[in-house]
Motif scaffolding. Structure first.
Motif, PDB file in Angstrom:
ATOM      1  N   LEU A  42     -44.732 -20.620   7.108  1.00 52.54           N
ATOM      2  CA  LEU A  42     -44.295 -19.789   8.226  1.00 52.54           C
ATOM      3  C   LEU A  42     -44.631 -20.465   9.552  1.00 52.54           C
ATOM      4  O   LEU A  42     -43.806 -20.480  10.475  1.00 52.54           O
ATOM      5  N   GLU A  43     -45.801 -21.043   9.655  1.00 52.24           N
ATOM      6  CA  GLU A  43     -46.175 -21.744  10.892  1.00 52.24           C
ATOM      7  C   GLU A  43     -45.306 -22.980  11.103  1.00 52.24           C
ATOM      8  O   GLU A  43     -44.957 -23.312  12.241  1.00 52.24           O
ATOM      9  N   THR A  44     -44.931 -23.657  10.023  1.00 49.72           N
ATOM     10  CA  THR A  44     -43.980 -24.769  10.133  1.00 49.72           C
ATOM     11  C   THR A  44     -42.666 -24.256  10.695  1.00 49.72           C
ATOM     12  O   THR A  44     -42.075 -24.859  11.594  1.00 49.72           O
ATOM     13  N   VAL A  62     -34.051 -13.155  16.807  1.00 49.29           N
ATOM     14  CA  VAL A  62     -34.313 -13.615  18.175  1.00 49.29           C
ATOM     15  C   VAL A  62     -33.612 -12.723  19.208  1.00 49.29           C
ATOM     16  O   VAL A  62     -33.520 -13.092  20.380  1.00 49.29           O
ATOM     17  N   SER A  63     -33.154 -11.561  18.761  1.00 46.84           N
ATOM     18  CA  SER A  63     -32.478 -10.623  19.669  1.00 46.84           C
ATOM     19  C   SER A  63     -33.372 -10.319  20.862  1.00 46.84           C
ATOM     20  O   SER A  63     -34.573 -10.080  20.713  1.00 46.84           O
ATOM     21  N   ASP A  64     -32.787 -10.325  22.042  1.00 46.25           N
ATOM     22  CA  ASP A  64     -33.465  -9.952  23.291  1.00 46.25           C
ATOM     23  C   ASP A  64     -34.628 -10.864  23.672  1.00 46.25           C
ATOM     24  O   ASP A  64     -35.446 -10.492  24.512  1.00 46.25           O
ATOM     25  N   LEU A  65     -34.735 -12.032  23.063  1.00 48.18           N
ATOM     26  CA  LEU A  65     -35.793 -12.966  23.433  1.00 48.18           C
ATOM     27  C   LEU A  65     -35.249 -14.021  24.383  1.00 48.18           C
ATOM     28  O   LEU A  65     -34.092 -14.412  24.293  1.00 48.18           O
ATOM     29  N   LYS A  66     -36.119 -14.481  25.273  1.00 47.26           N
ATOM     30  CA  LYS A  66     -35.743 -15.530  26.214  1.00 47.26           C
ATOM     31  C   LYS A  66     -35.798 -16.876  25.505  1.00 47.26           C
ATOM     32  O   LYS A  66     -36.768 -17.185  24.814  1.00 47.26           O
ATOM     33  N   ASP A 123     -44.331 -13.366  16.809  1.00 53.63           N
ATOM     34  CA  ASP A 123     -44.433 -12.047  16.178  1.00 53.63           C
ATOM     35  C   ASP A 123     -43.955 -12.133  14.722  1.00 53.63           C
ATOM     36  O   ASP A 123     -42.766 -12.277  14.456  1.00 53.63           O
ATOM     37  N   ASN A 124     -44.891 -12.013  13.782  1.00 55.86           N
ATOM     38  CA  ASN A 124     -44.548 -12.121  12.360  1.00 55.86           C
ATOM     39  C   ASN A 124     -43.559 -11.061  11.897  1.00 55.86           C
ATOM     40  O   ASN A 124     -42.858 -11.265  10.903  1.00 55.86           O
ATOM     41  N   ASP A 125     -43.507  -9.906  12.586  1.00 55.97           N
ATOM     42  CA  ASP A 125     -42.576  -8.841  12.198  1.00 55.97           C
ATOM     43  C   ASP A 125     -41.116  -9.229  12.411  1.00 55.97           C
ATOM     44  O   ASP A 125     -40.223  -8.585  11.884  1.00 55.97           O
ATOM     45  N   ARG A 126     -40.860 -10.263  13.184  1.00 62.33           N
ATOM     46  CA  ARG A 126     -39.484 -10.730  13.407  1.00 62.33           C
ATOM     47  C   ARG A 126     -39.035 -11.743  12.346  1.00 62.33           C
ATOM     48  O   ARG A 126     -37.888 -12.118  12.291  1.00 62.33           O
ATOM     49  N   ILE A 186     -29.075 -13.023  16.016  1.00 63.64           N
ATOM     50  CA  ILE A 186     -29.066 -11.945  17.010  1.00 63.64           C
ATOM     51  C   ILE A 186     -28.394 -10.752  16.351  1.00 63.64           C
ATOM     52  O   ILE A 186     -27.302 -10.878  15.770  1.00 63.64           O
ATOM     53  N   ALA A 187     -29.049  -9.599  16.432  1.00 61.25           N
ATOM     54  CA  ALA A 187     -28.573  -8.399  15.750  1.00 61.25           C
ATOM     55  C   ALA A 187     -28.144  -7.318  16.740  1.00 61.25           C
ATOM     56  O   ALA A 187     -28.535  -7.348  17.909  1.00 61.25           O
ATOM     57  N   ASP A 188     -27.382  -6.359  16.228  1.00 59.00           N
ATOM     58  CA  ASP A 188     -27.055  -5.192  17.040  1.00 59.00           C
ATOM     59  C   ASP A 188     -28.237  -4.225  17.017  1.00 59.00           C
ATOM     60  O   ASP A 188     -29.278  -4.517  16.415  1.00 59.00           O
TER      61      ASP A 188
END
Length: 175
Positions: free
Chosen positions: A79-81, A123-127, A96-99, A38-40
């Motif tokens: 990546l899928e693993t 995973v910032s801001d993800l449920k 989302d691959n950009d994450r 989790i990032a700022d």
């Protein structure tokens, strides 16, 4: 394995071999290592996701470890693993691959002939959902937690500080 390897022991999971007069381990599987964070608002990692993992080989029966997981035949790539294992063990579904950030391959020991692809994922801001787990007792007894980035250096599992440093250096290069 090489043709001149002498197999000392073999199981479903690994081969213990002698090569050039040295003994080592050759795993019979491929796996990934995942470091969720989790990032700022600037993207600086503040919290690192780890497993308080049931481990019969550690004093007290638990260790703090990164998420790891073996490839399945249906996984088209590492990546899928990593995406599947993250959801299974933490409850985060991140398509989302950009994450996702590939941090390179790592080797856990000079006695193990095995490179592990390593990923970080924002995973910032993800449920977070309930982890799906793979049904094993080990995963049922393990718990996904976040630790402060300042505590990363206290981790005994060297993958955690090593991957955190790679992630941090990538962040610094972007600034």
């Amino acid at each position: 394995m090489r043709n001149d390897d002498k197999v000392l022991f073999s199981s479903e999971y690994l081969n213990l071999i002698e090569r050039d007069g040295k003994v080592g381990i050759v795993p019979n599987f491929s796996n990934v290592v995942i470091l969720p964070y989790i990032a700022d608002k600037e993207g600086l990692p503040l919290l690192i996701g780890v497993l308080k993992e049931y481990n019969v080989f550690r004093e007290g029966g638990y260790s703090i470890s990164p998420i790891t997981g073996s490839s399945d035949d249906e996984d088209p790539n590492f990546l899928e693993t990593a995406k599947r294992e993250l959801h299974e063990e933490s409850g985060y579904m991140v398509s989302d691959n950009d994450r996702w950030y590939f941090l390179g391959n790592a080797i856990s020991s000079k006695f193990v002939d095995h490179e592990q692809p390593c990923f970080a994922v924002d995973v910032s801001d993800l449920k977070r959902e309930e982890p799906t787990t793979d049904g094993t007792e080990q995963e049922a007894l393990s718990k996904f937690i976040f630790i402060p980035a300042n505590d990363v250096v206290k981790c005994k599992d060297v993958f955690i500080p090593a991957l955190f440093l790679k992630l941090l250096f990538d962040w610094i290069k972007k600034c």
